[in-house]
Write a protein that holds these residues in place. Structure first.
Motif, short mmCIF file in Angstrom:
data_model
loop_
_atom_site.label_atom_id
_atom_site.label_comp_id
_atom_site.label_asym_id
_atom_site.label_seq_id
_atom_site.Cartn_x
_atom_site.Cartn_y
_atom_site.Cartn_z
N LEU A 1 0.82 -1.22 0.00
CA LEU A 1 0.00 0.00 0.00
C LEU A 1 0.85 1.27 0.00
CD1 LEU A 1 -2.88 -1.03 2.45
CD2 LEU A 1 -3.00 -0.77 -0.04
N VAL A 2 2.03 1.21 0.63
CA VAL A 2 2.89 2.40 0.67
C VAL A 2 3.89 2.42 -0.49
CG1 VAL A 2 2.65 2.60 3.16
CG2 VAL A 2 4.62 1.38 2.22
N ALA A 3 3.90 1.37 -1.31
CA ALA A 3 4.86 1.28 -2.41
C ALA A 3 4.77 2.44 -3.41
CB ALA A 3 4.69 -0.06 -3.15
N PRO A 4 3.58 2.96 -3.75
CA PRO A 4 3.54 4.07 -4.71
C PRO A 4 4.36 5.28 -4.27
CG PRO A 4 1.36 3.14 -4.45
CD PRO A 4 2.22 2.48 -3.41
N LEU A 5 4.55 5.46 -2.97
CA LEU A 5 5.37 6.56 -2.47
C LEU A 5 6.81 6.11 -2.22
CD1 LEU A 5 5.61 9.47 -1.43
CD2 LEU A 5 4.93 8.61 0.83
N MET A 6 6.98 4.99 -1.49
CA MET A 6 8.30 4.58 -1.04
C MET A 6 9.20 4.11 -2.19
SD MET A 6 8.51 5.28 2.09
CE MET A 6 10.11 4.50 2.30
N THR A 7 8.66 3.32 -3.09
CA THR A 7 9.49 2.74 -4.15
C THR A 7 10.11 3.79 -5.07
OG1 THR A 7 8.27 0.64 -4.07
CG2 THR A 7 9.52 1.11 -6.09
N PRO A 8 9.34 4.74 -5.62
CA PRO A 8 9.98 5.76 -6.45
C PRO A 8 10.94 6.66 -5.69
CG PRO A 8 7.57 5.98 -6.52
CD PRO A 8 7.89 4.85 -5.59
N LEU A 9 10.61 6.98 -4.43
CA LEU A 9 11.50 7.81 -3.63
C LEU A 9 12.85 7.15 -3.44
CD1 LEU A 9 9.35 9.39 -0.75
CD2 LEU A 9 10.65 10.60 -2.51
N LEU A 10 12.84 5.86 -3.10
CA LEU A 10 14.08 5.13 -2.86
C LEU A 10 14.89 4.98 -4.15
CD1 LEU A 10 12.66 2.44 -0.42
CD2 LEU A 10 14.42 4.14 0.14
N ILE A 11 14.22 4.71 -5.25
CA ILE A 11 14.92 4.57 -6.53
C ILE A 11 15.54 5.90 -6.94
CG2 ILE A 11 14.63 4.06 -8.98
CD1 ILE A 11 12.42 2.08 -8.17
N LEU A 12 14.79 6.99 -6.76
CA LEU A 12 15.31 8.32 -7.07
C LEU A 12 16.54 8.64 -6.23
CD1 LEU A 12 14.98 11.06 -8.54
CD2 LEU A 12 13.44 11.76 -6.70
N TRP A 13 16.48 8.29 -4.94
CA TRP A 13 17.57 8.60 -4.01
C TRP A 13 18.82 7.77 -4.31
CZ3 TRP A 13 18.15 5.89 1.26
CH2 TRP A 13 19.27 6.39 1.94
N LEU A 14 18.64 6.46 -4.50
CA LEU A 14 19.79 5.56 -4.59
C LEU A 14 20.28 5.32 -6.02
CD1 LEU A 14 18.64 2.90 -1.96
CD2 LEU A 14 20.33 4.72 -1.64
N ALA A 15 19.40 5.48 -7.01
CA ALA A 15 19.80 5.21 -8.39
C ALA A 15 19.82 6.45 -9.25
CB ALA A 15 18.86 4.17 -9.01
N GLY A 16 19.43 7.60 -8.67
CA GLY A 16 19.36 8.83 -9.45
C GLY A 16 20.68 9.30 -10.01
N SER A 17 21.79 8.87 -9.40
CA SER A 17 23.10 9.27 -9.91
C SER A 17 23.54 8.42 -11.11
CB SER A 17 24.15 9.16 -8.79
OG SER A 17 24.25 7.82 -8.32
N TYR A 18 22.83 7.31 -11.35
CA TYR A 18 23.17 6.43 -12.47
C TYR A 18 22.29 6.67 -13.69
CZ TYR A 18 25.79 3.69 -9.00
OH TYR A 18 26.67 3.29 -8.02
N VAL A 19 21.01 6.96 -13.46
CA VAL A 19 20.05 7.16 -14.55
C VAL A 19 19.08 8.26 -14.18
CG1 VAL A 19 20.12 4.79 -15.46
CG2 VAL A 19 18.58 5.37 -13.58
N ASP A 20 18.40 8.78 -15.17
CA ASP A 20 17.32 9.74 -14.91
C ASP A 20 16.12 8.98 -14.38
OD1 ASP A 20 18.77 11.95 -15.77
OD2 ASP A 20 18.17 11.66 -17.87
N VAL A 21 15.58 9.42 -13.26
CA VAL A 21 14.42 8.78 -12.64
C VAL A 21 13.29 9.79 -12.55
CG1 VAL A 21 13.54 7.62 -10.58
CG2 VAL A 21 15.92 7.27 -11.27
N SER A 22 12.16 9.45 -13.14
CA SER A 22 10.97 10.31 -13.06
C SER A 22 10.08 9.81 -11.92
CB SER A 22 10.20 10.28 -14.38
OG SER A 22 8.97 10.99 -14.24
N PHE A 23 10.08 10.58 -10.82
CA PHE A 23 9.25 10.18 -9.68
C PHE A 23 7.78 10.13 -10.06
CE2 PHE A 23 6.53 11.34 -6.12
CZ PHE A 23 6.93 10.44 -5.15
N ALA A 24 7.30 11.14 -10.78
CA ALA A 24 5.88 11.22 -11.12
C ALA A 24 5.45 10.06 -12.01
CB ALA A 24 5.59 12.55 -11.82
#
Length: 332
Positions: free
Chosen positions: A146-169
């Motif tokens: 239930l919290v995945a729509p918020l937590m998953t993109p946030l974590l990917i943006l934080w930890l993988a954002g330096s490797y690829v472009d991540v669109s949170f929206a």
């Protein structure tokens, strides 16, 4: 007469499903091999990956009964611990393992996405087979989903954002579409048509497996050209990541002074991810190669879960024999 229960979850429902979780790795391995061997034909499955993941999540929603969630009132700290541990341990472990093994940057992204996914539905069956607290497992999976729509993109943006472009929206919208809406629809169908769902409950795991098998065949076909060069290291990374999840999940529950059945449930919950969702997110947002860790995890997580449950069973048998011997000595 109602079915006997373990921690509020009907054993009959789990017993019928346990056969499917044991067969699941074999079916997924076969699907992956077919996708590789017939990759030209199976590449046509690409557009079906996302819709089929939604179907799997809908079926997952149909298996969630409201009584399963009563543990939120009786042991809320255990549920919260399981969800928090999952979203802290697994994303960081995914990044750490990928960097330590010097994986290609796009594979590190795949490891982060895998670690940032919510709990997998088959973890509930593994918790049952491991004599864990099944209600805690079911509830933790539901909360993390239930919290995945918020937590998953946030974590990917934080930890993988330096490797690829991540669109949170964009990722938020995808997870809402693939996960949250189908799960809620499945829960609603179970409430409205409880008798009908009960009649087909033994078929639901097999329908989920069939849908996910098609997804894996499509993912393997899309990666057939690069798989041979990367599979070995990706497999090692997934095994290590999964092992860290099992071990650190158990350690977190032990530090929280939870009972042994709760420790087992949280160990399983933290270690087993919704790898199918992770593969779909990689497929939609990044290069196809990023989906390799998730594709491998769809197989390995269930194999490892079965091995872990077997190990816990050996421990239980040993403890039982030891206790019997102590009782005989007391009588003597």
């Amino acid at each position: 007469m109602s079915a006997p229960v373990q921690s509020g979850v009907p054993l009959a429902r789990l017993s019928r499903s346990s056969m499917s979780v044991l067969a699941f790795p074999l079916i997924i391995i076969l699907a992956g091999l077919l996708g590789l061997v017939f990759h030209q034909q199976a590449s046509a499955l690409g557009p079906a990956i996302t819709p089929l993941l939604g179907v799997v999540m809908f079926f997952m929603g149909m298996t969630i009964a409201l009584p399963d969630l009563k543990i939120l009132a009786t042991k809320p700290h255990a549920v919260i611990l399981g969800a928090i541990a999952q979203y802290i341990i697994m994303p960081l472990a995914g990044l750490g393992v990928g960097v330590a093994l010097q994986l290609d940057p796009i594979l590190i992204v795949g490891m982060v996405v895998l670690g940032s996914a919510p709990g997998g539905a088959s973890s509930n069956i593994v918790a049952y087979l491991a004599n864990g607290n099944v209600a805690l497992s079911v509830c933790t999976t539901a909360v993390s989903t239930l919290v995945a729509p918020l937590m998953t993109p946030l974590l990917i943006l934080w930890l993988a954002g330096s490797y690829v472009d991540v669109s949170f929206a964009a990722m938020l919208k995808q997870i809402l579409t693939i996960v949250l809406i189908p799960v809620l629809l499945g829960v609603l169908v179970r409430i409205v048509a409880k008798r009908l769902v009960s009649r087909v409950s033994s078929v639901i795991p097999w329908l989920s497996i069939a849908a996910l098998a098609v997804v894996i065949a499509g993912i393997m076909a899309a990666n057939a050209q690069v798989l041979a060069s990367a599979l070995g290291m990706v497999f090692v990374a997934v095994v290590l990541h999964n092992a860290f999840g099992f071990a650190l999940g158990w350690a977190a529950a032990r530090l929280a002074r939870l009972g042994y059945r709760e420790r087992r449930a949280i160990s399983v919950e933290v270690g087993m991810q919704n790898a199918g969702l992770a593969a779909a997110l990689c497929h939609q947002n990044f290069e196809p190669m990023s989906a390799l860790p998730s594709a491998v995890a769809t197989i390995w997580h269930n194999v490892a879960g079965a091995l872990l449950a077997t190990g816990f069973g050996v421990v239980d048998s040993h403890n039982h024999r030891t206790n019997q011997e102590k009782e005989r000595q007391k009588i003597a």
